[in-house]
Enzyme design. Structure first.
Site, PDB file in Angstrom:
ATOM      1  NE  ARG A  81       6.047  -2.949  -0.045  1.00 37.80           N
ATOM      2  CZ  ARG A  81       6.275  -1.300  -0.400  1.00 37.80           C
ATOM      3  NH1 ARG A  81       6.625  -1.061  -1.003  1.00 37.80           N
ATOM      4  NH2 ARG A  81       5.164  -0.813   0.255  1.00 37.80           N
ATOM      5  CB  SER A 143      -4.321  -3.937   3.475  1.00 37.72           C
ATOM      6  OG  SER A 143      -3.246  -2.542   3.252  1.00 37.72           O
ATOM      7  CG  ASP A 197      -5.271   0.628   0.713  1.00 36.59           C
ATOM      8  OD1 ASP A 197      -6.099   1.011   1.742  1.00 36.59           O
ATOM      9  OD2 ASP A 197      -5.230  -0.154   0.188  1.00 36.59           O
TER      10      ASP A 197
END
Length: 450
Positions: A81, A143, A197
């Site tokens: 994203r 991540s 995260d």
């Protein structure tokens, strides 16, 4: 009438007792984890520590006064994203985002192609919002296993999740992305921070809750970070003379127990699931807590009881014998039924090829689910109590994300109950669902880093 496991299905009750963690066990786990965290923080013991306690180089928490436009990039799997986050006030945050799909060709091809594609999508996004010339700061949530050596410098350790791009392992991924952006020549963006995260989760919650000091993920995987005194982070060069008092530490807690210190609470079912996993003898705590494994633990117990003729008598299916087929989301669904109702349990077993409405069997299935999810919550409570005591704080908020915490109907209450047992009134705490830690949190790290 509510089921009485000891009376109604004694064999299952005895078997599930193996998952029970006593109050004394929980206190022992907190002590053992505290010792492991201290080993991870100290320079002389860090190399052999299983709980690595990596420093994140994030030393500033949001004040709530951050304003302006920031970009965030969230790369954690086959989708990534791009986000434009506008901080207008402490309560008003505008977020525009777009998701992009990474093809198998890019996942397995040269790293240069992957980063060129990400830069192309970033450029397209910025042009859509007319910000391509604004030279905005960007926070990069990455991540995958990474060794951070600066706030905006992270060395790739290994690919996971099906990626195997050449020319990335051992390299600074921030530099690879910045080079791809610069090669285009049509975009002005500065990557000012790289994070995982858990750090994003903590930062996202800390913007609105000034005393947030822990970020926790209990989803497919499990991990936590917390705010440590910089004077205790010996892996930071110049840690004794740093003029910033705090440092967010990424614990990499999933590995707790890889050295055997959790064997005293593990069951034969944990051993079976571990053996069939892609990383045997690693991520021990994660395999007792997280969504990737809880459903499979339940399936093993169910299959054993069925094999003994004690559950779903006379019924069988191919699906119930398929590894990983019983999803962790089923546990949340089954435990969501009101007391004495087994509608979800019957529907799920129907999906698994076992059609039954025998309440005793469905009550037993729910009991097995409760046993496995309660142990997960108790172990997570041990983690949180340990970190709160390690920080010696009397009042803090915990930012939490992940499907297990979000969707299980009783997980939050189980955490509160067991944390209260462990903390014995020594500290107040509040558990808060994080809103988009990997996106909003990345932008906030960019905001406090510039």
């Amino acid at each position: 009438m509510a089921a009485n496991p000891q009376r109604d299905f004694p064999e299952a009750y005895e078997l599930c007792k193996k998952f029970d963690i006593s109050d004394a066990n929980m206190e022992e786990i907190v002590q053992r984890l505290t010792k492991e965290i201290k080993m991870g923080l100290a320079k002389d013991t860090h190399p052999r520590a299983v709980v690595k306690c990596f420093i994140t180089y994030v030393q500033d928490l949001p004040t709530g006064k951050e304003r302006g436009k920031y970009l965030a990039l969230d790369l954690g799997g086959t989708n990534f994203r791009v986000l434009l986050v506008t901080l207008r006030s402490e309560t008003e945050i505008d977020i525009e985002s777009k998701s992009y799909v990474i093809s198998h060709t890019l996942m397995e091809g040269p790293g240069k192609n992957l980063f060129d594609f990400i830069a192309e999508c970033l450029s397209s996004f910025c042009k859509d919002y007319h910000i391509e010339k604004e030279n905005l700061p960007l926070g990069f949530t990455f991540s995958f296993p990474l060794k951070q050596v600066g706030i905006n410098k992270g060395i790739m350790i290994t690919w996971t999740k099906g990626f195997k791009c050449d020319g990335v392992v051992g390299k600074n991924v921030v530099e690879l992305l910045q080079d791809a952006i610069n090669r285009r020549g049509d975009l002005k963006v500065r990557i000012v921070a790289i994070l995982n995260d858990t750090t994003g989760t903590l930062m996202s919650c800390a913007f609105g809750n000034r005393n947030c000091r822990i970020g926790l993920i209990v989803g497919t995987g499990s991990n936590a970070c917390y705010v440590e005194k910089t004077s205790n982070t010996e892996m930071l060069e110049g840690y004794q003379t740093s003029n910033k008092p705090n440092m967010i530490v990424n614990c990499e807690l999933g590995a707790f127990g890889d050295n055997g210190v959790l064997d005293f609470i593990r069951t034969p079912y944990d051993n079976a699931v571990d053996k069939q996993s892609i990383n045997p003898k690693r991520q021990t705590l994660e395999k007792c807590i997280s969504g990737m494994y809880l459903g499979e633990l339940v399936r093993h117990v169910v299959v054993e009881l069925m094999g003994k003729g004690l559950l779903f008598k006379g019924l069988d299916s191919q699906a119930i014998h398929e590894k990983w087929r019983f999803q962790t989301s089923y546990i949340s669904d089954i435990e969501s039924d009101p007391e004495g109702s087994y509608r979800q349990a019957a529907m799920i077993m129907d999906q698994m090829g076992i059609r039954t409405h025998v309440e005793k069997d469905l009550a037993c299935l729910r009991y097995i689910c409760q046993t496995v999810s309660t142990r997960s919550a108790k172990l997570t409570s041990c983690v949180l109590a340990c970190l709160i005591q390690k920080m010696n704080t009397k009042d803090c908020s915990v930012g939490i994300d992940g499907g297990v915490y979000r969707y299980h109907p009783h997980y939050h209450n189980l955490l509160v109950e067991n944390m209260n047992k462990l903390l014995k009134g020594s500290a107040k705490f509040e558990l808060i669902v994080s809103e988009d830690g990997s996106g909003r949190g990345a932008a906030l790290i960019a905001a406090v880093s510039v």
